[in-house]
Scaffold this motif. Structure first.
Motif, short mmCIF file in Angstrom:
data_model
loop_
_atom_site.label_atom_id
_atom_site.label_comp_id
_atom_site.label_asym_id
_atom_site.label_seq_id
_atom_site.Cartn_x
_atom_site.Cartn_y
_atom_site.Cartn_z
N ILE A 13 -31.66 32.36 52.56
CA ILE A 13 -32.04 33.59 51.87
C ILE A 13 -33.55 33.74 51.98
N ASP A 14 -33.99 34.75 52.71
CA ASP A 14 -35.42 34.94 52.94
C ASP A 14 -35.64 36.41 53.26
N THR A 38 -27.11 34.31 57.05
CA THR A 38 -28.43 34.69 56.55
C THR A 38 -28.31 35.90 55.65
N CYS A 39 -29.29 36.03 54.76
CA CYS A 39 -29.31 37.16 53.84
C CYS A 39 -30.75 37.50 53.52
N LEU A 44 -28.42 40.48 46.78
CA LEU A 44 -27.23 40.68 47.60
C LEU A 44 -26.55 39.34 47.90
N ALA A 45 -27.37 38.32 48.10
CA ALA A 45 -26.83 36.99 48.37
C ALA A 45 -25.99 36.53 47.18
N LEU A 46 -26.51 36.79 45.98
CA LEU A 46 -25.80 36.39 44.76
C LEU A 46 -24.45 37.11 44.66
N LEU A 64 -30.61 27.60 51.53
CA LEU A 64 -32.05 27.50 51.76
C LEU A 64 -32.65 28.77 51.18
N LEU A 65 -33.53 28.62 50.21
CA LEU A 65 -33.96 29.76 49.41
C LEU A 65 -35.48 29.91 49.44
N ASP A 66 -35.95 31.04 49.88
CA ASP A 66 -37.39 31.32 49.90
C ASP A 66 -37.87 31.59 48.47
#
Lengths: 138, 543
Positions: A13-14, A38-39, A44-46, A64-66
């Protein structure tokens, strides 16, 4: 927590498109991830994760979260995820990504129960391999 | 008293519609002051006179007649108004016209000389630029005009009367000087400070109490005590220390007026023990009593202003500094992203096109990558610098150096693994210092050693610490490429060494390069250690 190797499914997520592209390439080339989703937006990822859990689909093994994202940022995402009713989603492991080596951010991220590690961008195959090694030892 | 600073800001440009600055104010002010002075000097007990009017005119002219255009005309009108007011005051006091005309040229010339000597903003500066400007203003606007007036007045009077010129000169000079010294500061306050501000500091119970106290002290001391002027100065000294200057100027004026009034009315008839009130030299000692008080007041006022200015520039400076730090953090953070992208994609290109790229093109790509890496290191040290400034305010504590070294190694873990760095270390003591700065210092020294590593062998670093009473010496020895001997000189520093030096300097320490090292280099750092703490630290770490 030990993850099976290679990680079956990683969600990145980035907000940065180039970072997403790079993460996807490096994760696959280094052989640490079998599948990469990827998102570009945390909210939206949630939603996608919740829908996936409801429909009984395969959840990612690792996120993997920015940290710095417009709208919902990394820490806001972590808080929202921790408040979800679904236990599988709440405990879904996270590795935080940051674009600068900020010690305070680092400590703050690691203090979160779901956060396993902290990676300073740019990622590279070596960085992901080292990460995989750390996580398998943990 | 800091509230009194408000009036300074609006001081420079007195409004054109300000009634105290009008021609009427000049004329009527002069008339009233001259008439009071004449009445006082005509009282039976009075020998010494008090001449208040000229200083008002000098202050008016030097603050109002400005600019080159029409200046001569304005000056001529003003002097004519002064002459007219003078004439009217004398006539009102019952003098005959010819008698009055005798003194007219001396008075008008005195005013002209004073106004000329105080022109060019000098009157304004008297209140604004400390004791030196104030003294110079009194010299130009009070003493010199009194000398000019005395000489001309005595000459004019002795040519028409039987009195010896010395007596006339002394009376004139004393009365003129005390009048000028007490009226000039007050008049400049009235003419340059906005009325609302003046009323705010004048019309309040404290000021009223002070004026009553001044009057009472003057009357009591003058009537019953020897050396009375010393007692008169006491309430004024209090005002000098505690009140804004316009209050002191008013109190000084009231004190001098009270002395003049009491002398004129004969209230000071019982001769004081030191000298008879009827004798000469009354106003001169009064001037000498009041002058130090005025000087003290203006000095304290100046200090107050400077403190306030210092405070505000400090605040500005710290705001600017904070802004700069925030900017550096933001810049280094945001600039990393594009640099990372350049580095990563050129690396990808190099991998994907490895077989297809011409050797020269592959070389170009390597240059792109190296430049991006260098840029990233620079951004990191920019961030470190911003952080270092913040950490410089961290308190000094007893820090275990072992922890510091471990933390530095942890933060460099990826590169340590990559290069295979070998660290040779002993048990390190606790030292007095700022933890995050010490970590930063070790990070940079270790990272430099890794960078200087020779190809084909893992870099080796030996960290040694010597704790002597009052001083801690850290040496970091490597066997890689030697640092140039002038690496620590100003202008030769790279970002990382600049950071180290900054961290050391914040600790009040020093940093140097050991010249007697055969291969590689040894960087030495000395940090001051408080005596007792150092001993304690040694005992704790080597029980």
């Amino acid at each position: 927590m030990s993850l099976p190797m290679p990680w079956p499914r990683v969600m990145v997520i980035d907000d940065s498109e180039t970072d997403l592209l790079l993460a996807e390439i490096w994760l696959q080339r280094s052989g640490v991830a079998a599948e990469v989703v990827t998102c570009q937006r945390a909210d939206l990822a949630l939603t996608a994760l919740c829908q996936c859990a409801e429909s009984g689909g395969a959840l990612p093994t690792l996120l993997l979260l920015d940290i710095n994202m417009p709208g919902m940022g990394g820490f806001a995402f972590l808080d929202a995820k921790a408040a979800l009713p679904d236990a599988a989603l709440r405990t879904l492991p996270v590795v935080m990504l940051s674009s600068s080596p900020d010690e305070e951010e680092h400590q703050r991220a690691l203090s979160h129960p779901a956060v396993l590690d902290f990676v300073v961008k740019p990622a590279s195959p070596a960085v992901f391999q080292a990460l995989a090694q750390r996580l398998s030892q943990a | 008293m800091s509230a009194s600073f408000g009036w300074r800001t609006s001081l420079r440009s007195p409004g054109p519609t300000d009634p105290v600055g009008s021609w009427w104010a000049l004329g009527v002010g002069f008339l009233v002051l001259a008439w009071v002075s004449i009445l006082l000097s005509r009282q039976p007990g009075s020998v010494a006179s008090l001449w208040l009017a000229n200083a008002w005119a000098i202050a008016w002219l030097s603050t109002r007649v400005q600019g080159s255009q029409g200046r001569g005309v304005q000056l001529a009108f003003a002097l004519a108004a002064v002459a007219l007011a003078n004439l009217l005051a004398n006539l009102a006091a019952g003098d005959a016209l010819p008698e009055t005309l005798v003194f007219l040229p001396a008075n008008v010339l005195e005013v002209a000389v004073g106004a000329w000597l105080l022109s060019g903003g000098r009157a304004w500066r008297m209140l604004q630029q400390g004791p030196r400007a104030f003294m110079s203003g009194l010299w130009r606007g009070a003493l010199m005009p009194a000398v000019v007036g005395t000489v001309l007045g005595a000459l004019a009077f002795s040519s028409t009367s039987a009195l010896p010129w010395q007596d006339v000169a002394q009376t004139w000079f004393e009365g003129d000087l005390i009048g000028n010294v007490v009226t000039l500061p007050l008049a400049i306050c009235v003419l340059t400070i906005p009325r609302a501000e003046l009323l705010r500091v004048w019309v309040r119970p404290g000021t009223l109490a002070l004026l009553l106290l001044c009057t009472a002290a003057t009357l009591v001391a003058g009537a019953w005590l020897p050396m009375p002027f010393a007692y008169m100065a006491v309430p004024l000294l209090a005002a000098a220390s505690l009140s804004p200057f316009p209050v002191l100027a008013l109190a000084t004026f009231v004190t001098a007026l009270t002395v003049g009034l009491a002398t004129a009315l004969g209230w000071f008839v019982p001769p004081p023990i030191s000298a008879s009130w009827e004798s000469l030299f009354i106003n001169l000692p009064l001037v000498l009593t009041l002058l130090p008080v005025l000087m003290l007041g203006i000095s304290i006022e100046d200090q107050r202003r400077q403190r306030a200015e210092l405070q505000s520039s400090l605040q500005q400076l710290s705001r600017a500094h904070e802004g700069l730090q925030a900017f550096a953090r933001m810049a280094s953070h945001d600039l990393r992203e594009p640099v990372n992208t350049i580095a990563s994609f050129s690396q990808l290109l190099q991998q994907d096109e490895a077989g297809r790229l011409a050797p020269r093109s592959a070389q170009f790509l390597t240059h792109v990558q190296e430049a991006a890496m260098r840029m990233r290191r620079l951004l990191d040290s920019l961030l470190d610098h911003a952080r270092l400034d913040r950490d410089a305010t961290e308190p000094v504590t007893l820090v275990p150096l072992d922890d510091v070294l471990n933390q530095a190694l942890d933060s460099l873990a990826a590169r340590v693994r990559e290069t295979g760095l070998q660290v040779q270390r002993q048990a390190l003591p606790q030292v007095l210092g700022r933890r995050s700065l010490l970590v930063l210092l070790f990070q940079n020294l270790l990272s430099r050693a890794m960078k200087a590593g020779l190809a084909g062998e893992p870099p080796r670093v030996a960290v040694q610490v010597l704790l002597t009473p009052g001083r801690l010496i850290i040496s970091v020895r490597d066997h890689g490429l030697a640092l140039p001997p002038d690496v620590l000189a100003e202008g030769e520093l790279d970002a990382s060494m600049a950071l180290c030096r900054h961290a050391v300097e914040v600790h009040g320490g020093s940093m140097w390069l050991d010249a007697d090292v055969a291969e590689g280099s040894r960087v030495c750092i000395a940090l001051p250690q408080n005596h007792e703490f150092a001993a304690e630290a040694t005992m704790e770490s080597h029980p």
